[in-house]
Motif scaffolding. Sequence first.
Motif, PDB file in Angstrom:
ATOM      1  N   UNK A 173     -37.885   4.163 -52.973  1.00  0.00           N
ATOM      2  CA  UNK A 173     -36.709   3.769 -53.743  1.00  0.00           C
ATOM      3  C   UNK A 173     -35.798   2.853 -52.972  1.00  0.00           C
ATOM      4  N   UNK A 174     -35.001   2.059 -53.700  1.00  0.00           N
ATOM      5  CA  UNK A 174     -34.014   1.186 -53.084  1.00  0.00           C
ATOM      6  C   UNK A 174     -32.862   1.005 -54.058  1.00  0.00           C
ATOM      7  N   UNK A 175     -31.883   0.198 -53.666  1.00  0.00           N
ATOM      8  CA  UNK A 175     -30.708  -0.036 -54.501  1.00  0.00           C
ATOM      9  C   UNK A 175     -30.598  -1.527 -54.818  1.00  0.00           C
ATOM     10  N   UNK A 176     -29.951  -1.827 -55.962  1.00  0.00           N
ATOM     11  CA  UNK A 176     -29.643  -3.197 -56.363  1.00  0.00           C
ATOM     12  C   UNK A 176     -28.136  -3.364 -56.251  1.00  0.00           C
ATOM     13  N   UNK A 177     -27.681  -4.393 -55.523  1.00  0.00           N
ATOM     14  CA  UNK A 177     -26.261  -4.536 -55.226  1.00  0.00           C
ATOM     15  C   UNK A 177     -25.668  -5.759 -55.894  1.00  0.00           C
TER      16      UNK A 177
END
Length: 887
Positions: free
Chosen positions: A590-594
């Motif tokens: 998983x990762x994040x979108x900023x």
Amino acid sequence: MPFIAPAIAAIGAAATGIASFVGGLGIVGQALLGIGLNFAVSALRGDQKQEPVSGTQLQVQYGADRPREVAVGLVAVAGHDVYTNTYGASNKYMQKVFVLSDFPVTALTRIAVNGEWRAINWGNVEGRGAQVTGFEKDVLRIRFYDGRHTALQAAEFGEHGLVGSSNPAGRWTADHVGKATSFVVVNARFDDEEMASLPQFLFEFQGAPLYDVRKDTTAGGAGAQRWNDVATWEYSENPIVQAYNYERGFFANGQLLVGKGVPVADLPAAPWMSAANVCDESTPTRSLRYRAGALFSTSDGVTHSDNLAPVLEACSGGLFYLVDGDHPIVGANQPVVATLTDDDIIVGSPRQFRAKRSRSDLVNTVFGTYNSPDDLWAATSYDPRSSAPALAADRERHAKALNFGAVFVASQASDLAEAALRRARYQASETVIVRPRWIVLEPGDWISLASARYGTRTYQVVGRSLGALNANGARNVTLTLDEVGNGIYDSSVVIPERPPRISPGFPVRLSTLQGFIAYASQVTNAAGRALPAITVQWDLIDDVTVDAVVIEYWKSDDPARRIQATFDRASVSGVVAEGLVPRTSYTLQGTVVTNPPRNTFFSAPQIVTTLTEDLAAELADLQEDIQEILRFGPESLARFEELLEGLAATIATTNVVQHSEAENANASLIEERTTRATETEALARRTDGVVAELTDVATLATGTATVVETMEGRVTLTEEGLAVAAERQEIVESRIDSVEGVNLGQANALNSLSTSVTQQGNSITAQANLISGVQATVGEVSAQGLFSTQVVAGGSGGSVRLALLARVTAGSGYTQTGIFLDITNGVGTVLIDANRFIITDGANPNVFPFVVQGGIVKLAIARFQQLISDNGKMLIDGSGGTISIYD
């Protein structure tokens, strides 16, 4: 070569007419070197300009317009080529003259010939000189002039001398003496086996004899050396002795060749003697602490500092320019000459204290080179030095190079690098104004300063100045101090490290998903069917710049095919189900979108194996796979029949090469050969066959026996790429036809092999097929037996499909049974196609324990532990002997 004579004349005049490097710089020029200059430490800080001045000159120099060079200590040079001469029958001999130094030297120790060290046999001397050993034949000899000669050797006037063999005569005369210049005469005898051409040379020698003030009784030392008598001087590898001679200068007939020309009054003997004694001390690994070899040069752009730097680096030393003259300091711990406290500092005066160097000045790793005699004096790496405590304190590597151009001992280079590194780890510095009585302190002194605020430290005075009259009084002394300590040259002393300054923290911005975990679960679709799923969870996100969470997942054995799912940033969990199959390993990250966008990365991967789904759903999905496998059987039969139908066309288009015919019979041999090559196709085909035919005159029925073998290879270039195919077929046929041409009975056997490789862009696909089949037909009844195999590799993987098939056709209907083996998408399947499937041990023909017929499994006898219904509401426990039914 008439142009050589002027160069030799220049050598002869060296003692009387050499224009020299400018001598003393004077008070202002000397101040340019800086008070308290330590060359090794300055090099680490980036303050010292590194010039190519060292103890080696590995390239041959040519021409008369070259700088003067004076060699001191042990050095190696390729020499200055000033003369070439050939003589003798067929010019069998060649002479070369190489200048080593523009000042007398002490001894020629050895010579390297074509990269290999050779000894000089000074006991075997004849007209051509001393023998250079290592050759089977006497092909190389040398004569050596140390520069202290006043005339040419007698050998130079003989058969092989410079004067006696000059060609033409007069190129070298008795006037070409080369006074005060050290040079080597090389005499090579050409030989096809050992001296087919003139080799490359490297000369190792002991440099100039030097004046050592410690050995001059008239200067406060003990010995017979005198400054005005070069004959009393001795060879020395002591860096301080070499620096002292450079300070006073190297003279010939009153002319300053190289050096400063500083008067003896400006070089107080005591500090020079003390520093030289330190260099001559022994260490646990060396008989002499510091040794050096250098070439002092007058090349354009080379300053006194450039010439002295390599020599002073060789002893971790420096020069201080004080009122009474130039003072050397050498790499060794110094005694503390004074102790100061806060009471000695003028109250209210400005005071600057810095506990730690800036990050640009930090050094925790030192590496570099020294001149290695064992490696033909090439610049060779010494063992790099690094400090683990310093690395931890600095939190990153700060490495700098420290190359020792005048050091030729590996252990000395390593020790110097270690000392320079440890010196740089004493990081504090101060500038204070103290009372006039401390005017007695001089640059280079070590002092102790006890401060209630900054603690007690040992410093070296690197700057001193007197203040004018002001509100604090007159003649107050400003001291510039750098921290030092006994740990510089004593590795047993622990140098305290100070943690780096940490700037105020910035808001934490997420660059990945925190606390990411995943585990197997299930979801139910609209039809009530349970499907495999994976639940993912992560820590609550309070970073307002995060817009969304992205979960990426794929089959663990197929990372090229990835699926992404996006979730709202406010959530802490989610479920992914798209594309999942039961009992399969998946990898998730998983990762994040900023917003605004910034660099982010995926979290550590999680591996999860999915659960099974309900039996009905699983069988429904399985049905599609089974139908796909079963289609392979009819496709193979269709291909089999297609090949049989092609038999007649093949026979019709081939040439009959031999034919025998009777009234009711004929026999033929058939043959075809085809080759074709164009820009887009290459083809080769061969067909061989036999045909025998006989007609029964009573019934007029005709029997035909045929055997055909065909081989073909084809390569085609298309817009997509290359297509390569190869085939081989063997067909045998027996048949009887009526007088009307109706087929009454036929039997066929066929064996077909085919391969192909196709290219589409960067994609390659390879396929191979095997079909072996038999067929018998009478009327509307046909029986077929077939074995077919297909293998494919390329694209996303490989597949294998195999069919063993039996079929009987009667009219429009047929009965078929077969066994299929299949590997597709990493799943292996064994499929049996039959109206009735029976397993028996054969021992009791009356008992069939396992039968599948009409889609129903029948068991004559079975042992089991548990039976569970599809809906899970009934459980038969074979071990416990119970039957349970649940609502």
